[in-house]
Scaffold this motif. Sequence first.
Motif, PDB file in Angstrom:
ATOM      1  N   TRP A 128      72.252 -15.723 -49.074  1.00 20.04           N
ATOM      2  CA  TRP A 128      73.305 -16.409 -49.817  1.00 20.04           C
ATOM      3  C   TRP A 128      72.958 -16.365 -51.311  1.00 20.04           C
ATOM      4  CZ3 TRP A 128      76.966 -16.995 -46.379  1.00 20.04           C
ATOM      5  CH2 TRP A 128      76.650 -17.318 -45.064  1.00 20.04           C
ATOM      6  N   LEU A 129      72.712 -15.160 -51.797  1.00 21.82           N
ATOM      7  CA  LEU A 129      72.102 -14.985 -53.106  1.00 21.82           C
ATOM      8  C   LEU A 129      72.876 -15.660 -54.235  1.00 21.82           C
ATOM      9  CD1 LEU A 129      70.894 -11.271 -52.916  1.00 21.82           C
ATOM     10  CD2 LEU A 129      69.903 -13.330 -51.926  1.00 21.82           C
ATOM     11  N   ALA A 130      74.191 -15.487 -54.254  1.00 23.33           N
ATOM     12  CA  ALA A 130      74.970 -16.007 -55.381  1.00 23.33           C
ATOM     13  C   ALA A 130      75.076 -17.520 -55.381  1.00 23.33           C
ATOM     14  CB  ALA A 130      76.369 -15.393 -55.369  1.00 23.33           C
ATOM     15  N   PHE A 131      74.758 -18.165 -54.259  1.00 27.19           N
ATOM     16  CA  PHE A 131      74.957 -19.610 -54.142  1.00 27.19           C
ATOM     17  C   PHE A 131      73.699 -20.404 -54.475  1.00 27.19           C
ATOM     18  CE2 PHE A 131      78.005 -18.409 -50.453  1.00 27.19           C
ATOM     19  CZ  PHE A 131      78.909 -17.901 -51.357  1.00 27.19           C
ATOM     20  N   ARG A 132      72.582 -19.741 -54.759  1.00 26.73           N
ATOM     21  CA  ARG A 132      71.302 -20.446 -54.856  1.00 26.73           C
ATOM     22  C   ARG A 132      71.191 -21.321 -56.099  1.00 26.73           C
ATOM     23  NH1 ARG A 132      67.404 -15.368 -53.887  1.00 26.73           N
ATOM     24  NH2 ARG A 132      68.802 -14.575 -55.517  1.00 26.73           N
ATOM     25  N   VAL A 133      71.474 -20.772 -57.271  1.00 27.69           N
ATOM     26  CA  VAL A 133      71.374 -21.568 -58.500  1.00 27.69           C
ATOM     27  C   VAL A 133      72.432 -22.669 -58.538  1.00 27.69           C
ATOM     28  CG1 VAL A 133      71.584 -21.492 -61.015  1.00 27.69           C
ATOM     29  CG2 VAL A 133      70.198 -19.791 -59.835  1.00 27.69           C
ATOM     30  N   PRO A 134      73.702 -22.404 -58.180  1.00 26.56           N
ATOM     31  CA  PRO A 134      74.671 -23.509 -58.162  1.00 26.56           C
ATOM     32  C   PRO A 134      74.264 -24.653 -57.237  1.00 26.56           C
ATOM     33  CG  PRO A 134      75.828 -21.422 -58.135  1.00 26.56           C
ATOM     34  CD  PRO A 134      74.374 -21.104 -57.972  1.00 26.56           C
ATOM     35  N   PRO A 175      94.652 -29.767 -65.100  1.00 23.97           N
ATOM     36  CA  PRO A 175      94.132 -30.566 -66.220  1.00 23.97           C
ATOM     37  C   PRO A 175      93.156 -31.663 -65.812  1.00 23.97           C
ATOM     38  CG  PRO A 175      96.488 -30.210 -66.467  1.00 23.97           C
ATOM     39  CD  PRO A 175      96.120 -29.700 -65.104  1.00 23.97           C
ATOM     40  N   ALA A 176      93.257 -32.151 -64.559  1.00 26.46           N
ATOM     41  CA  ALA A 176      92.374 -33.234 -64.124  1.00 26.46           C
ATOM     42  C   ALA A 176      91.074 -32.732 -63.521  1.00 26.46           C
ATOM     43  CB  ALA A 176      93.095 -34.124 -63.109  1.00 26.46           C
ATOM     44  N   LEU A 177      90.964 -31.420 -63.301  1.00 26.38           N
ATOM     45  CA  LEU A 177      89.795 -30.855 -62.617  1.00 26.38           C
ATOM     46  C   LEU A 177      89.055 -29.899 -63.549  1.00 26.38           C
ATOM     47  CD1 LEU A 177      91.482 -30.021 -59.192  1.00 26.38           C
ATOM     48  CD2 LEU A 177      90.126 -32.049 -59.743  1.00 26.38           C
ATOM     49  N   GLU A 178      87.736 -29.928 -63.457  1.00 21.06           N
ATOM     50  CA  GLU A 178      86.893 -29.055 -64.283  1.00 21.06           C
ATOM     51  C   GLU A 178      86.084 -28.137 -63.381  1.00 21.06           C
ATOM     52  OE1 GLU A 178      82.962 -30.104 -66.572  1.00 21.06           O
ATOM     53  OE2 GLU A 178      84.692 -30.639 -67.840  1.00 21.06           O
ATOM     54  N   LEU A 179      86.113 -26.843 -63.675  1.00 22.77           N
ATOM     55  CA  LEU A 179      85.369 -25.861 -62.888  1.00 22.77           C
ATOM     56  C   LEU A 179      83.882 -25.985 -63.201  1.00 22.77           C
ATOM     57  CD1 LEU A 179      85.475 -23.391 -60.955  1.00 22.77           C
ATOM     58  CD2 LEU A 179      85.649 -21.960 -63.003  1.00 22.77           C
ATOM     59  N   ARG A 180      83.049 -26.191 -62.168  1.00 24.45           N
ATOM     60  CA  ARG A 180      81.618 -26.327 -62.360  1.00 24.45           C
ATOM     61  C   ARG A 180      80.839 -25.107 -61.873  1.00 24.45           C
ATOM     62  NH1 ARG A 180      79.942 -31.645 -63.386  1.00 24.45           N
ATOM     63  NH2 ARG A 180      81.459 -32.416 -64.921  1.00 24.45           N
ATOM     64  N   ALA A 181      81.311 -24.439 -60.841  1.00 26.35           N
ATOM     65  CA  ALA A 181      80.591 -23.273 -60.322  1.00 26.35           C
ATOM     66  C   ALA A 181      81.565 -22.382 -59.569  1.00 26.35           C
ATOM     67  CB  ALA A 181      79.445 -23.699 -59.410  1.00 26.35           C
ATOM     68  N   ARG A 205      84.619 -16.281 -52.788  1.00 31.41           N
ATOM     69  CA  ARG A 205      83.986 -17.062 -53.840  1.00 31.41           C
ATOM     70  C   ARG A 205      83.919 -18.522 -53.418  1.00 31.41           C
ATOM     71  NH1 ARG A 205      85.813 -14.645 -59.709  1.00 31.41           N
ATOM     72  NH2 ARG A 205      85.787 -12.441 -59.147  1.00 31.41           N
ATOM     73  N   LEU A 206      82.785 -19.120 -53.675  1.00 28.74           N
ATOM     74  CA  LEU A 206      82.637 -20.555 -53.448  1.00 28.74           C
ATOM     75  C   LEU A 206      82.920 -21.258 -54.766  1.00 28.74           C
ATOM     76  CD1 LEU A 206      81.909 -22.840 -51.523  1.00 28.74           C
ATOM     77  CD2 LEU A 206      79.515 -22.571 -52.233  1.00 28.74           C
ATOM     78  N   VAL A 207      84.003 -22.012 -54.803  1.00 35.11           N
ATOM     79  CA  VAL A 207      84.477 -22.660 -56.024  1.00 35.11           C
ATOM     80  C   VAL A 207      84.177 -24.158 -55.942  1.00 35.11           C
ATOM     81  CG1 VAL A 207      86.479 -23.140 -57.467  1.00 35.11           C
ATOM     82  CG2 VAL A 207      86.300 -20.950 -56.275  1.00 35.11           C
ATOM     83  N   THR A 208      83.569 -24.684 -56.993  1.00 37.34           N
ATOM     84  CA  THR A 208      83.287 -26.116 -57.082  1.00 37.34           C
ATOM     85  C   THR A 208      83.973 -26.674 -58.319  1.00 37.34           C
ATOM     86  OG1 THR A 208      81.130 -25.824 -56.022  1.00 37.34           O
ATOM     87  CG2 THR A 208      81.488 -27.874 -57.227  1.00 37.34           C
ATOM     88  N   MET A 209      84.800 -27.698 -58.122  1.00 36.71           N
ATOM     89  CA  MET A 209      85.513 -28.346 -59.210  1.00 36.71           C
ATOM     90  C   MET A 209      85.258 -29.850 -59.144  1.00 36.71           C
ATOM     91  SD  MET A 209      89.109 -26.207 -59.027  1.00 36.71           S
ATOM     92  CE  MET A 209      89.406 -26.145 -60.785  1.00 36.71           C
ATOM     93  N   VAL A 210      85.252 -30.488 -60.305  1.00 36.80           N
ATOM     94  CA  VAL A 210      84.984 -31.925 -60.405  1.00 36.80           C
ATOM     95  C   VAL A 210      86.156 -32.602 -61.096  1.00 36.80           C
ATOM     96  CG1 VAL A 210      83.437 -33.691 -61.330  1.00 36.80           C
ATOM     97  CG2 VAL A 210      82.499 -31.537 -60.485  1.00 36.80           C
TER      98      VAL A 210
END
Length: 480
Positions: free
Chosen positions: A12-18, A395-401, A414-419
Amino acid sequence: MAPYLVHFTHKWLAFRVPELEAVAQLMGIELALDDESAREELRQERRGVIGDPARRREAEARERADVVVHLRSDDDARRLASRLVLVQSIVALWGSGRTWDEVLARCAASAHERIEPYLTEDRTFRVRVEAFGCKYQTRDAVALMQTHLARLELKGTVRLKKPDNTVLVYVDHGMSGMPTPATPPRGIHVGRRIARAPGLSHADKFRLPDRRFLGPTSLDHQLSMVIANQAHARPGALVLDPFCGTASILVGCAAFGARVLGADLDARNLVGKGEGRTIWANFAQYGFAPPLGLLRADFSAASTCWRHVPFLDAIVCDPPYGVRASSKKLADGASDLLHEPGHEEHVPMRERLNIEPLLDALLAFAASRLVIGGRLVFLLPTTTDMRGSAAPEHPALELRAESEQPISSRWCRRLVTMVKVRECAPGMHVSFERRAASLFDTAKLGRVAPSADSRRAARAARAAHAVSYTHLTLPTKRIV
């Protein structure tokens, strides 16, 4: 802050740092990468470029399984290691470099602060040699210690079992060509191991082959726990999967103590396949608290059954985009059957749902139902030629990873994480303008989902085509 070496699993190489950064934020741990360029190198995935030999060799040469970070204390390192899935161990660095002379000089410079307080005459230690890209036999490891590490003149007594400290020598040979212990390394790290992470072994306690109830779209157990970490699943958190299927992601969230809710359009997933083969049985199998509820619901409907107030700490999902399961919604006039007594086993008529309306509904729902700081984590399939971000905006969500995992030479996900960073207000809408290229609309089809009228026309055309052949007399040929 002091340097620490984080040794990752090579999966899961691309997911390690996030995942590392998400867990650090969850625990309130200050963390900084020593070299931001390492972030891109840690995303390399050989399988994604397997069709192009030149690009594959280039990616192999850049692959790595470690990163140097800065942390405030050993306690922070131990706390991080206790939860991470894609990390093997964390090491308090004494010295790093490309040659042994460089490494030993840095170790000597940090000895007063990093070595002498821990390796004393009255303590025990052992030395472990680990390598990336090749395997060190016992004789190779012994030769390395005798030739180089002996120059450090470490104090204390050697004990191979349960020592007070473990000195780790990590040699990075890379994966270019066929490296051996005699190959000049591209990096050497020496330090004191602080903690071993449960890593994949923690996730493997929930292996899919051992699970009581599975479906064709059950998500990998390891990836489910990575998603749970990205979502900050924790005791007291309320997590919803609106496309739960057999609730594989929710099992990963429950493993970290979260309370979970699930919803799905297909009631057959929620009901299960009889005694002992249900979602409830899966949670009981691992001793987890059962879901607070499982609801049959059409997530694309304009008026949903969910309260219009922020009440969720996280939303996690692998939406049915059409790769393994068709993306669908209830057909017109079929939604009322969901709530009528006596229709518990009824499967209502459904029709295909385009990818953009599905994403629109998902982000709009997250913006209105997540609490401030709540997280939306979802998998998004794209084509491999897409550049830039594929995630829509709100507008209410911010892309984190946003991490990309190649699936084939044509498709990836793609694994998308939003806050959620602000309250949702009237007039806020989902935007798809950030995308540098269009998503494939219905996965493998790659075209706009057909409407009910177009499907009826296609059926009529096929029927007329079949009738036209009933009047044909095909010539026969005798085969000897």
